[in-house]
Design an enzyme around this catalytic site. Structure first.
Site, PDB file in Angstrom:
ATOM      1  N   ASP A 115       0.844  -1.194   0.000  1.00 37.71           N
ATOM      2  CA  ASP A 115       0.000   0.000   0.000  1.00 37.71           C
ATOM      3  C   ASP A 115       0.880   1.245   0.000  1.00 37.71           C
ATOM      4  O   ASP A 115       2.034   1.202   0.428  1.00 37.71           O
ATOM      5  CB  ASP A 115      -0.889   0.045   1.249  1.00 37.71           C
ATOM      6  CG  ASP A 115      -1.888  -1.103   1.267  1.00 37.71           C
ATOM      7  OD1 ASP A 115      -2.150  -1.679   0.192  1.00 37.71           O
ATOM      8  OD2 ASP A 115      -2.395  -1.409   2.362  1.00 37.71           O
TER       9      ASP A 115
HETATM   10  N1  URA Z   1      -1.378  -5.875   3.900  1.00 43.69           N
HETATM   11  C1  URA Z   1      -1.842  -4.590   3.909  1.00 43.69           C
HETATM   12  O1  URA Z   1      -2.864  -4.288   4.504  1.00 43.69           O
HETATM   13  N2  URA Z   1      -1.130  -3.668   3.241  1.00 43.69           N
HETATM   14  C2  URA Z   1       0.019  -3.918   2.596  1.00 43.69           C
HETATM   15  O2  URA Z   1       0.641  -3.024   2.026  1.00 43.69           O
HETATM   16  C3  URA Z   1       0.492  -5.250   2.599  1.00 43.69           C
HETATM   17  C4  URA Z   1      -0.220  -6.211   3.254  1.00 43.69           C
END
Ligand code: URA
Length: 256
Positions: free
Chosen positions: A104
Site C-alpha cells: 500500500d
Molecule cells: N497488507 C496490507 O494491509 N497492506 C500492505 O501493504 C500489505 C499487506
C-alpha cells in the site's frame, strides 16, 4: 539470447539508445573482434563477445533489486499523480522494471523490483504465494484470541476466509489512553489490504506497516528507507529455489 547491438549496449549501461547508436556509428564497438557500425546488427549474447573501447561488455538477462520502500510511493510502473517505486531504482528507464507485488501507499519495507516476469509470476501467483512477514503497530492490545483467530483464518468479506496466518506479539504498550501493540504477522497470500483488513475484522487498526520478509528474502537492515540495492547471488539463488508451496502451519506449531 539474440538481440540488436544497440539494445544490447544500452542494457549493459553504455548509454541511452540514441547515445549508443552514435557510439556504434563511430566504430568504437567490436563484435567478435571486428568493428561493427550498424546499430541493428543482431548478436547472440551467449556466443558473440562485444567490446566497447576495448572493454568486454557483459549482459545480465534480468536484474533484481531489493527496495526498502518508503511511505508515499505507489507500487506501480507509472502513475499520473503519485510518485512510483520505480523512481527510486537507478536502472529505471533502461529496462522494463516492475515491482513484484504491491505494498500500500503508506506501507514501507521490502519490495522486489525486477524485469523477470517468470520469477514474479512464480512468487505471486495465487496458487504459489510465498510467505510474507510484516512488522506492524496496531491499536489496542493484541490478545491470545486474536492470535488464534489469525491462525483459524479470518472472514475479511471475501469469498473465502484468509489462510492461516501467524501473529506474534513483540511488545504491548503500557495501558494508557492509546494502547498499542507491536506485532509480526506472516501471511501466505497477498489479498488487497490483507493485514489491515484482518486486524479491522478483530476491531483493531493498523497504524504502521512494514514488510520485512518475502519468502527467503529478508529486508537488509543496512538499507535505509528509500534505498535499493541489487540482490546478492545468494539471495537470488534462494529466491529462485523458494519453496512456494510451503504453508505457515509449521511456524504456528512452533509458537504453541
Ligand atoms: N497488507 C496490507 O494491509 N497492506 C500492505 O501493504 C500489505 C499487506
Amino acid at each position: 539470447m539474440k538481440i540488436r547491438l544497440d539494445k544490447f549496449l544500452s542494457l549493459t549501461g553504455a548509454g541511452t539508445r540514441s547515445e549508443v547508436k552514435k557510439i556504434i556509428r563511430k566504430g568504437s564497438v567490436t563484435v567478435n573482434g571486428e568493428p561493427v557500425r550498424d546499430a541493428g546488427t543482431i548478436i547472440d549474447t551467449q556466443k558473440d563477445p562485444v567490446q566497447y573501447d576495448g572493454r568486454y561488455l557483459t549482459y545480465e538477462e534480468h536484474v533484481y533489486y531489493m527496495l526498502n520502500k518508503p511511505a508515499g510511493y505507489v507500487s506501480a510502473t507509472r502513475d499520473s499523480r503519485q510518485k512510483t517505486v520505480l523512481e527510486l531504482v537507478p536502472e529505471c528507464g533502461r529496462r522494463e522494471l516492475f515491482p513484484a507485488g504491491r505494498l500500500d501507499m503508506d506501507t514501507e519495507g521490502l519490495l522486489l523490483i525486477t524485469d523477470d516476469g517468470k520469477l514474479a509470476h512464480r512468487l505471486l501467483s495465487p496458487s504459489h504465494h510465498v510467505d510474507k512477514t510484516y512488522l506492524a503497530y496496531v491499536s489496542g492490545f493484541v490478545t491470545k484470541e486474536d492470535i488464534a483467530a489469525f491462525h483459524e483464518g479470518i472472514d475479511i468479506g471475501d469469498e473465502k476466509r484468509t489462510l492461516p496466518a501467524v501473529l506474534q506479539v513483540i511488545s504491548a504498550g503500557e495501558p494508557g489512553e492509546k494502547p498499542e501493540s507491536e506485532v509480526s504477522v506472516t501471511i501466505h497470500e497477498g489479498r488487497f489490504h490483507q493485514i489491515k483488513r484482518m486486524f479491522e475484522a478483530r476491531g483493531k487498526e493498523v497504524r504502521y506497516l512494514k514488510r520485512i520478509r518475502m519468502g527467503p528474502l529478508v529486508l537488509d537492515k543496512n538499507l535505509k528507507t528509500g534505498e535499493c540495492r541489487a540482490l546478492t547471488g545468494e539471495e537470488l539463488s534462494a529466491l529462485m529455489h523458494a519453496d512456494c508451496d510451503k504453508t505457515d502451519h509449521e511456524l504456528y506449531e512452533e509458537q504453541f
